[in-house]
Scaffold this motif. Sequence first.
Motif, short mmCIF file in Angstrom:
data_model
loop_
_atom_site.label_atom_id
_atom_site.label_comp_id
_atom_site.label_asym_id
_atom_site.label_seq_id
_atom_site.Cartn_x
_atom_site.Cartn_y
_atom_site.Cartn_z
N PHE A 80 -90.69 16.50 -93.39
CA PHE A 80 -91.35 17.33 -92.73
C PHE A 80 -91.72 16.70 -91.43
O PHE A 80 -91.99 17.18 -90.51
CB PHE A 80 -92.47 18.01 -93.51
CG PHE A 80 -91.94 18.90 -94.63
CD1 PHE A 80 -90.86 19.61 -94.60
CD2 PHE A 80 -92.95 19.04 -95.58
CE1 PHE A 80 -90.52 20.36 -95.70
CE2 PHE A 80 -92.42 19.98 -96.83
CZ PHE A 80 -91.27 20.44 -96.85
N PHE A 81 -92.33 15.62 -91.46
CA PHE A 81 -92.83 14.60 -90.49
C PHE A 81 -91.65 14.46 -89.41
O PHE A 81 -91.84 14.62 -88.43
CB PHE A 81 -93.38 13.26 -91.06
CG PHE A 81 -93.29 12.18 -89.90
CD1 PHE A 81 -94.39 12.20 -88.89
CD2 PHE A 81 -92.84 10.87 -90.16
CE1 PHE A 81 -94.59 11.39 -88.11
CE2 PHE A 81 -92.96 10.05 -89.41
CZ PHE A 81 -93.83 10.01 -88.26
N LYS A 82 -90.46 14.10 -90.10
CA LYS A 82 -89.28 13.99 -89.02
C LYS A 82 -88.89 15.26 -88.17
O LYS A 82 -88.43 15.20 -87.04
CB LYS A 82 -88.07 13.26 -89.83
CG LYS A 82 -88.29 11.89 -90.35
CD LYS A 82 -87.23 11.23 -90.75
CE LYS A 82 -86.93 11.89 -92.23
NZ LYS A 82 -85.64 10.97 -92.87
N LYS A 83 -89.18 16.44 -89.00
CA LYS A 83 -88.79 17.83 -88.43
C LYS A 83 -89.77 17.95 -87.37
O LYS A 83 -89.18 18.59 -86.23
CB LYS A 83 -88.72 18.71 -89.43
CG LYS A 83 -88.22 20.16 -89.07
CD LYS A 83 -88.05 21.02 -90.39
CE LYS A 83 -87.30 22.41 -89.89
NZ LYS A 83 -85.92 22.12 -89.90
N ALA A 84 -90.90 17.51 -87.62
CA ALA A 84 -92.02 17.88 -86.39
C ALA A 84 -91.64 17.06 -85.31
O ALA A 84 -91.76 17.46 -83.97
CB ALA A 84 -93.23 17.55 -87.02
N ILE A 85 -91.13 15.76 -85.46
CA ILE A 85 -90.72 14.79 -84.42
C ILE A 85 -89.46 15.36 -83.38
O ILE A 85 -89.55 15.51 -82.26
CB ILE A 85 -90.38 13.55 -84.89
CG1 ILE A 85 -91.62 12.70 -85.46
CG2 ILE A 85 -90.18 12.71 -83.45
CD1 ILE A 85 -91.57 11.48 -86.07
N LEU A 86 -88.60 15.77 -84.33
CA LEU A 86 -87.24 15.96 -83.80
C LEU A 86 -87.17 17.56 -83.28
O LEU A 86 -86.21 17.79 -82.26
CB LEU A 86 -85.95 15.72 -84.77
CG LEU A 86 -85.71 14.26 -85.11
CD1 LEU A 86 -84.91 14.16 -86.26
CD2 LEU A 86 -85.49 13.45 -83.97
N GLU A 87 -87.85 18.46 -83.83
CA GLU A 87 -87.42 19.89 -83.56
C GLU A 87 -88.98 20.56 -83.22
O GLU A 87 -89.02 21.74 -82.75
CB GLU A 87 -87.11 20.49 -84.68
CG GLU A 87 -85.74 20.28 -85.42
CD GLU A 87 -85.33 21.04 -86.47
OE1 GLU A 87 -85.93 22.07 -86.89
OE2 GLU A 87 -84.59 20.14 -87.34
N GLY A 88 -90.13 19.85 -83.31
CA GLY A 88 -91.25 20.44 -82.91
C GLY A 88 -91.92 21.35 -83.91
O GLY A 88 -92.62 22.23 -83.32
N VAL A 89 -91.40 21.28 -85.05
CA VAL A 89 -91.76 22.46 -86.01
C VAL A 89 -92.48 21.82 -87.04
O VAL A 89 -92.44 20.81 -87.81
CB VAL A 89 -90.48 22.85 -86.68
CG1 VAL A 89 -90.82 23.94 -87.90
CG2 VAL A 89 -89.53 23.56 -85.83
N PRO A 90 -93.85 22.24 -87.04
CA PRO A 90 -94.13 23.55 -86.57
C PRO A 90 -95.00 23.16 -85.23
O PRO A 90 -95.36 24.16 -84.56
CB PRO A 90 -95.52 23.91 -87.60
CG PRO A 90 -96.04 22.65 -88.19
CD PRO A 90 -94.96 21.98 -88.39
N TYR A 91 -95.20 21.91 -84.83
CA TYR A 91 -95.58 21.49 -83.63
C TYR A 91 -95.14 20.12 -83.25
O TYR A 91 -94.94 19.20 -84.46
CB TYR A 91 -97.45 21.70 -83.54
CG TYR A 91 -98.03 21.02 -84.67
CD1 TYR A 91 -98.19 19.53 -84.89
CD2 TYR A 91 -98.66 21.72 -85.41
CE1 TYR A 91 -98.84 19.13 -86.08
CE2 TYR A 91 -99.16 21.42 -86.86
CZ TYR A 91 -99.37 20.11 -86.85
OH TYR A 91 -100.09 19.48 -87.89
N PRO A 92 -95.14 19.57 -82.11
CA PRO A 92 -94.75 18.04 -81.98
C PRO A 92 -95.55 17.03 -82.41
O PRO A 92 -96.85 17.16 -82.29
CB PRO A 92 -94.32 18.16 -80.50
CG PRO A 92 -95.59 19.21 -79.92
CD PRO A 92 -95.74 20.26 -80.85
#
Length: 692
Positions: free
Chosen positions: A373-385
């Motif tokens: 989930f941490f990497k998703k936030a970095i790469l996609e800004g989900v749920p925030y950057p």
Amino acid sequence: MKDDVRWVKTHCARMDHGGCALLVGVKDNKIVSIKGDPDGFLNKGYICPKGVASPDRLTHSDRLKHPLKRAGKRGEGKWKQISWQEALSEIAQNLNKIKEKYGAKGVAFGVGMPKGLEHFVLIRLANIFGSPNVISSQDVCHAPREITGVHTCGFYPVANLHHKSKLVLLWASNITSTNEEGEISSMLLEQLKHGAELIVVDPRKIDLVKKSKKWLQLRPGTDHALALGFLNVIIEESLYDKDFVENWTYGFEDLAEHVKKYTPEKISEITWVSPDQIRASARLYATSKPAVIQWGNPIEHNIYTFDTTRALICLMAVCGNLDVPGGNVHAKDPKIMGLGQFVRSDLIPDKRKEMISAYHGVIPRLMTIAPSFFKKAILEGVPYPIKGFYAMCANPMLSYADSRQTYEAFMNLDFIAVADLFMTPTAAMADIVLPVASQFEMDDIGHYGLGHGFILARPKVVDPPEECWPDIKIMNELGKRISPAEYWHNDYSQFLEDVVNPGDLTYSQFVEKGYLKGPDRFKLYEEKGFRTPTGKVELKLSTAGKFNLSPLPTFTGLPEEDDPEYPLVLTNSKSQYYLHSSYRWIKRLREKRPEPKAEIHPHTALQYGIKEGDEVIIETRYGKITQIAHCTDIVDPRVINASHGWWFPEEEAESLYGWKKSNFNFLTSAEKLGKEFGTPNLKAIGCKISRK
């Protein structure tokens, strides 16, 4: 002369969770001898090869000894030495800059396996800074067992090896190789010595199989199915504890009806374990009083970890082995500071709602963020950057699923700071690297916050190099620069005093005692019930609808579907000579395990034209790596067991120390995740092999 040697009592740390009591001989600020302490609370004199070699960490010529600032491109391996004041100012400036633009939640704080008090000082640092995002691999380590326990029976059911058990069910726990947290292998061996019987559930023929009455060599990734098969036999044959079930469980009738379909014959097809073995082992566990399940970390390595842990706790409950001496118990803490107070959770009351993982709907009470989930936030800004990252005691480039994605995520961060003992592939990706003091060089407390009902004294033995600071000191000083100074101590050692002060002790007095243990109090549920909504063990979760969880443990399929293109089943294991990705640079340990071994059954090796010592390409649909073939019947012919955590400190910095060559997490994916914890599949992955 021997008379010049000063002997100090302490506890082992940062080599595994263990906690063995040690006698450390010191002369001229150097450790000259080390041995197990016969009076040790857990180990009674036992010491493993890692413990013997542990002083070598401190004297390695390539140890980090000064703060460093990146002088080239990220990951290029070019550094400039700077002062501590410059380093702390640089980190504070960057983290505060990100906070101003993205809010405090735009900064994440990362930690690996909890090694001491530093784990909770980091959570405190994040809380006071205002970030709800502490990144930890708890999605694949410890949290599924603990949090599932809290939801099912109100506590984390710890294996009680301190009292006599009639039977030990060793489930995915290679305890003589790795030592589980709070459970030293010598404690299990003592149980066997005094007549306890042993059932081993493991895809590999581990050493303890020789001492077992039964060995169930299951297919990797089918633990939940096997546990449901046990429940089928025990309930269908009325072997359960009727008094406990009637008075202290909720949903038994639903569970009994539910497990009817999980017959040993059906489960055998899934698990590769014969129906006769399933029946005999289930009967033995159910009729042995008390019996204890010593469960290991591997059950948390696939997307169905919630179903596995739920089913195993249901087993403990229906057989009457919860919270009884020699069973699985609710360990009570001694008089110490509570975690919430220590980490200042009061300063971030909306943390549960603001965490990255809240968006993904993870199970309540999981208070760290799964790396995927941490990497998703970095790469996609989900749920925030997420734009900044401070990490310690961690090597995410090796330990997070899907290493390519981890690299990409790190390349997309605005700022990274890493505190470590040695230049690792992760530290090599940082903007600032901080040199730490390690075990033996600082005062510390072991096992705080781990749920085992005791803490261990780890007093300082020798002085560290001048510019190597304990993680606790680093964070105490950084905290003063990125948050109100009033929440931090003038001297970081006050944190140690804070922990033991509720027991009217100073840290020095605690060191004299060696350890503090909570009281043995069993069957407290008879007075107060279980700490669940129903006051009983919830075989069927009463909160399932509220939290969108499955009310009963179930089997819906394999972690990954069979694929004829990848006909073998890939798993992995940790070496007894290393801690995850640590210490490949310690000569004494590297000599014992110089290469990453892939265990292949001789029949399989013959089929693929592979011989002992060959370089072997292991390939999954996600990637491929190279390891060294070890032909052995320790594994099923359908299974490949690869080595975890490998990189090569002797290789060039520009290659990030050969991190791609044998790194198991190039074979994994972070796309398919367990809903409850964000757990990826680290085992039970389809693979194929070939000779290089």
